[in-house]
Motif scaffolding. Structure first.
Motif, PDB file in Angstrom:
ATOM      1  N   SER A   1      47.454  -6.730 -10.409  1.00 31.47           N
ATOM      2  CA  SER A   1      47.994  -5.386 -10.147  1.00 31.47           C
ATOM      3  C   SER A   1      47.118  -4.310 -10.774  1.00 31.47           C
ATOM      4  CB  SER A   1      49.427  -5.278 -10.682  1.00 31.47           C
ATOM      5  OG  SER A   1      50.294  -6.153  -9.989  1.00 31.47           O
ATOM      6  N   ALA A   2      46.636  -4.571 -11.996  1.00 32.39           N
ATOM      7  CA  ALA A   2      45.745  -3.612 -12.643  1.00 32.39           C
ATOM      8  C   ALA A   2      44.421  -3.495 -11.884  1.00 32.39           C
ATOM      9  CB  ALA A   2      45.491  -4.040 -14.084  1.00 32.39           C
ATOM     10  N   PHE A   3      43.902  -4.617 -11.411  1.00 30.20           N
ATOM     11  CA  PHE A   3      42.657  -4.617 -10.648  1.00 30.20           C
ATOM     12  C   PHE A   3      42.814  -3.843  -9.339  1.00 30.20           C
ATOM     13  CE2 PHE A   3      39.709  -6.884  -7.666  1.00 30.20           C
ATOM     14  CZ  PHE A   3      38.518  -6.447  -8.236  1.00 30.20           C
ATOM     15  N   THR A   4      43.998  -3.921  -8.757  1.00 31.26           N
ATOM     16  CA  THR A   4      44.257  -3.193  -7.512  1.00 31.26           C
ATOM     17  C   THR A   4      44.095  -1.687  -7.712  1.00 31.26           C
ATOM     18  OG1 THR A   4      45.754  -4.889  -6.694  1.00 31.26           O
ATOM     19  CG2 THR A   4      46.017  -2.691  -5.768  1.00 31.26           C
ATOM     20  N   LEU A   5      44.582  -1.182  -8.837  1.00 33.48           N
ATOM     21  CA  LEU A   5      44.431   0.252  -9.109  1.00 33.48           C
ATOM     22  C   LEU A   5      42.958   0.633  -9.237  1.00 33.48           C
ATOM     23  CD1 LEU A   5      47.321   1.190 -11.587  1.00 33.48           C
ATOM     24  CD2 LEU A   5      47.157   1.598  -9.133  1.00 33.48           C
ATOM     25  N   LEU A   6      42.150  -0.258  -9.794  1.00 34.74           N
ATOM     26  CA  LEU A   6      40.710   0.018  -9.875  1.00 34.74           C
ATOM     27  C   LEU A   6      40.101   0.106  -8.478  1.00 34.74           C
ATOM     28  CD1 LEU A   6      39.605  -2.316 -12.824  1.00 34.74           C
ATOM     29  CD2 LEU A   6      39.919   0.166 -12.868  1.00 34.74           C
ATOM     30  N   LEU A   7      40.510  -0.783  -7.590  1.00 33.48           N
ATOM     31  CA  LEU A   7      39.987  -0.759  -6.219  1.00 33.48           C
ATOM     32  C   LEU A   7      40.452   0.470  -5.447  1.00 33.48           C
ATOM     33  CD1 LEU A   7      40.406  -4.517  -5.184  1.00 33.48           C
ATOM     34  CD2 LEU A   7      38.349  -3.360  -6.006  1.00 33.48           C
TER      35      LEU A   7
ATOM     36  N   ASP B   1      52.481  -1.502  -9.593  1.00 38.16           N
ATOM     37  CA  ASP B   1      52.639  -1.638  -8.141  1.00 38.16           C
ATOM     38  C   ASP B   1      53.277  -0.399  -7.527  1.00 38.16           C
ATOM     39  OD1 ASP B   1      51.504  -4.118  -8.284  1.00 38.16           O
ATOM     40  OD2 ASP B   1      53.370  -5.251  -8.034  1.00 38.16           O
ATOM     41  N   ALA B   2      54.202   0.232  -8.244  1.00 37.67           N
ATOM     42  CA  ALA B   2      54.826   1.456  -7.732  1.00 37.67           C
ATOM     43  C   ALA B   2      53.809   2.581  -7.631  1.00 37.67           C
ATOM     44  CB  ALA B   2      55.989   1.867  -8.637  1.00 37.67           C
ATOM     45  N   VAL B   3      52.950   2.708  -8.623  1.00 37.98           N
ATOM     46  CA  VAL B   3      51.912   3.741  -8.586  1.00 37.98           C
ATOM     47  C   VAL B   3      50.941   3.485  -7.438  1.00 37.98           C
ATOM     48  CG1 VAL B   3      49.945   4.702  -9.855  1.00 37.98           C
ATOM     49  CG2 VAL B   3      52.109   4.267 -11.044  1.00 37.98           C
ATOM     50  N   ALA B   4      50.640   2.208  -7.176  1.00 40.35           N
ATOM     51  CA  ALA B   4      49.698   1.874  -6.096  1.00 40.35           C
ATOM     52  C   ALA B   4      50.292   2.096  -4.711  1.00 40.35           C
ATOM     53  CB  ALA B   4      49.257   0.417  -6.235  1.00 40.35           C
ATOM     54  N   ALA B   5      51.625   2.181  -4.602  1.00 43.55           N
ATOM     55  CA  ALA B   5      52.269   2.260  -3.286  1.00 43.55           C
ATOM     56  C   ALA B   5      51.830   3.491  -2.502  1.00 43.55           C
ATOM     57  CB  ALA B   5      53.793   2.264  -3.455  1.00 43.55           C
ATOM     58  N   ILE B   6      51.697   4.645  -3.158  1.00 45.52           N
ATOM     59  CA  ILE B   6      51.348   5.876  -2.441  1.00 45.52           C
ATOM     60  C   ILE B   6      49.865   5.905  -2.051  1.00 45.52           C
ATOM     61  CG2 ILE B   6      51.389   8.401  -2.528  1.00 45.52           C
ATOM     62  CD1 ILE B   6      54.109   6.938  -2.287  1.00 45.52           C
ATOM     63  N   PRO B   7      48.930   5.492  -2.904  1.00 50.31           N
ATOM     64  CA  PRO B   7      47.544   5.358  -2.414  1.00 50.31           C
ATOM     65  C   PRO B   7      47.433   4.404  -1.221  1.00 50.31           C
ATOM     66  CG  PRO B   7      47.551   5.356  -4.802  1.00 50.31           C
ATOM     67  CD  PRO B   7      48.989   5.341  -4.371  1.00 50.31           C
ATOM     68  N   PHE B   8      48.194   3.310  -1.241  1.00 52.84           N
ATOM     69  CA  PHE B   8      48.213   2.423  -0.077  1.00 52.84           C
ATOM     70  C   PHE B   8      48.756   3.152   1.155  1.00 52.84           C
ATOM     71  CE2 PHE B   8      48.068  -1.563  -2.801  1.00 52.84           C
ATOM     72  CZ  PHE B   8      46.923  -2.065  -2.199  1.00 52.84           C
ATOM     73  N   ALA B   9      49.804   3.938   0.960  1.00 54.29           N
ATOM     74  CA  ALA B   9      50.361   4.707   2.077  1.00 54.29           C
ATOM     75  C   ALA B   9      49.348   5.711   2.597  1.00 54.29           C
ATOM     76  CB  ALA B   9      51.633   5.425   1.620  1.00 54.29           C
ATOM     77  N   LYS B  10      48.566   6.296   1.710  1.00 50.68           N
ATOM     78  CA  LYS B  10      47.528   7.247   2.117  1.00 50.68           C
ATOM     79  C   LYS B  10      46.481   6.561   2.988  1.00 50.68           C
ATOM     80  CE  LYS B  10      44.676  10.917   0.031  1.00 50.68           C
ATOM     81  NZ  LYS B  10      43.301  10.605   0.440  1.00 50.68           N
ATOM     82  N   LEU B  11      46.115   5.331   2.630  1.00 51.04           N
ATOM     83  CA  LEU B  11      45.164   4.575   3.447  1.00 51.04           C
ATOM     84  C   LEU B  11      45.717   4.334   4.848  1.00 51.04           C
ATOM     85  CD1 LEU B  11      43.851   1.880   0.914  1.00 51.04           C
ATOM     86  CD2 LEU B  11      42.620   3.871   1.779  1.00 51.04           C
ATOM     87  N   ARG B  12      46.980   3.988   4.934  1.00 51.49           N
ATOM     88  CA  ARG B  12      47.593   3.755   6.242  1.00 51.49           C
ATOM     89  C   ARG B  12      47.672   5.049   7.040  1.00 51.49           C
ATOM     90  NH1 ARG B  12      53.103   0.828   4.963  1.00 51.49           N
ATOM     91  NH2 ARG B  12      53.256   0.842   7.248  1.00 51.49           N
TER      92      ARG B  12
END
Length: 501
Positions: free
Chosen positions: A208-214, A130-141
């Motif tokens: 959480s793992a699936f989220t990184l794939l998306l 989830d921590a790794v996914a936080a910055i890609p999510f921030a990039k989307l925003r």
């Protein structure tokens, strides 16, 4: 106008996806309380309380930092993205490994027997992903890709809910021969009954793992960049944000961590401290009715407050917003609290969970005051004095720790509920008093306090006036709700019409 519409549209997308996600997750509560004993659910409640704190540590303010530095003049957003994600990748790997190595001591805090360390390892992996996914999510925003952001979030939640239903309901029922007995060989190959409550964490881990794939497109654009010198200003900006986040988590979730540590042995006869945590955690979920209103308000209110800040009549508008927000929440408080036994039977399927229903009105009122605090906090946001928010948050954290220490040994989980109420009430009162000095708003404080006193009186009446007959009791409770709503309509609505005239 087009910019305003775009902002409103994105706000709605973010807000709706978050609220719908919370509702879907909440629908798991009846499943958990039907399938797990309170002691088992106490494991879920306790570990996810730690997750709330550790999420802040794992991301240590870098998401907000990324936004701040990406919007500076001349910023190279891609290079900044590379550096921040590199930092989070390395720190997440280290923190995940440390947590996995400390699995046994962590589980001992919940008084679990040896052999359950795998739960802590799964939690550590969830936190890292989830921590790794936080910055890609921030990039989307940052790139205004609200729809993809919401879609990925919803996919995560739907997969998590679906896997929970599959492993906790479907597989045990098939093996028990309740339906589709022909699928038993397949289910045996996928499902291990000994994992039990662990499937809650495994479902989360898979989601959480699936989220990184998306988020693959955002991750494939990443390039590893490790240069400590440019990272120093980022870390300097980020650590106060982390401290503020930790203070917020103290107020929100520390009670579920402190309860098993400070609850005297045998306080609840025949029940372990973990059982008490499970009961309290399940009953805490019933305050979601107030939490959803508060969350929806927060998404809508900040853009509205900032848009109204230049209007000369803005103080009057802010006072009106607080008034109707508080009165609306008071109606929810009365309706849910008066009928809490019915809500308990609907959502808490085992009788042992319903022993803690007394905390629900207290927690509903606590969340009402939290919503009032978010209303009142407009003054330090509009005057650029946000450090006052930090002071108030840390004051609430200190009060939370002290009162839990004093009240848990005396009142058990009711002490934790009263602590939450005292914390949010204090934050609201202090914020109001400071706002009177720095940004005066004509809030109808005395009038709202009177209405809240009436609401509390009606709730107390429903609890302390026993009515044995089922239908008479429900008629009595319905009558109390009608009385409160009727009084609001008869007294406040004419005043509102007069104010518009």
């Amino acid at each position: 106008m087009s910019i305003a519409k775009k902002l409103a549209s994105q706000t709605a997308v973010y807000g709706i996806s978050s609220i719908v996600g919370r509702v879907l997750s909440y629908l798991l509560v009846p499943i958990y309380t039907a399938r797990f004993a309170a002691a088992e659910y106490g494991i879920v409640t306790g570990l996810y309380a730690y997750v709330s704190f550790l999420n802040v540590v794992f991301t240590y303010g870098m998401e907000t930092t990324f936004f701040r530095f990406a919007n500076r003049a001349g910023a190279d957003r891609q290079e900044l993205y590379n550096r921040v994600l590199t930092l989070l990748l390395l720190s997440s790997a280290v923190l995940t490994a440390v947590l996995a190595l400390l699995a046994r001591p962590l589980m001992s805090l919940l008084d679990l027997p040896p052999g359950q360390e795998r739960y802590a390892v799964w939690i550590a992996l969830i936190l890292g992903l989830d921590a790794v996914a936080a910055i890609p999510f921030a990039k989307l925003r940052l790139e205004n890709k609200a729809r993809k952001f919401a879609a990925v979030r919803m996919a995560n939640i739907l997969l998590n809910v679906g896997l929970n239903i599959f492993f906790i309901v479907f597989c045990p029922d098939v093996l028990a021969g309740k339906y589709l007995a022909g699928l038993q060989p397949l289910v045996r190959s996928l499902y291990d009954p000994s994992v039990g409550v662990g499937y809650v964490f495994l479902s989360n881990l898979a989601a959480s793992a699936f989220t990184l794939l998306l988020l693959g497109r955002e991750l494939t654009s990443f390039r590893f960049r490790l240069n400590l010198e440019p990272l120093r200003p980022l870390l300097k900006y980020a650590y106060p944000i982390m401290l503020m986040g930790l203070a917020g988590m103290v107020n929100e979730t520390l009670d579920r961590i402190l309860l098993p540590l400070w609850l005297p042995e045998g306080f609840y006869p025949g029940k372990s401290s973990l059982t008490a945590v499970g009961i309290y955690g399940a009953c805490y979920k019933l305050s979601i009715f107030m939490q959803l209103v508060t969350q929806a308000f927060r998404y809508a209110a900040e853009p509205f407050f900032f848009a109204q800040s230049t209007d000369k009549n803005s103080p009057r508008t802010f006072a009106l917003v607080l008034k109707w927000f508080t009165l609306s929440c008071a109606v929810i408080f009365v309706v849910v609290s008066v009928n809490v036994e019915d809500f308990g039977r609907l959502f808490l399927h085992r009788a042992e969970y319903r022993e803690g229903l007394g905390v629900v009105p207290v927690l509903l009122l606590a969340n009402l005051f939290l919503g009032v605090y978010w209303n009142l906090s407009v003054w330090f946001k509009l005057t650029d004095k946000t450090y006052y928010g930090t002071y108030i948050g840390f004051g609430g954290a200190v009060l939370t720790i002290v009162l839990n220490f004093l009240l848990i040994p005396l009142l058990g989980y009711m002490g934790s509920a009263l602590t939450t109420l005292a914390c949010y009430f204090m934050m609201a009162v202090v914020c109001w008093r400071l706002g009177e000095k720095h940004f005066p708003v004509p809030y109808p404080v005395a009038r709202l306090a009177t209405w809240l006193a009436v609401a509390c009186g009606l709730v107390a009446l429903s609890w302390y006036v026993p009515v044995a007959d089922f239908w008479l009791r429900h008629a009595f409770h319905a009558g109390l709700c009608v009385v409160f709503v009727g009084l609001l309509y008869l007294i406040e609505w004419p005043r509102q019409l007069a104010a518009r005239a």
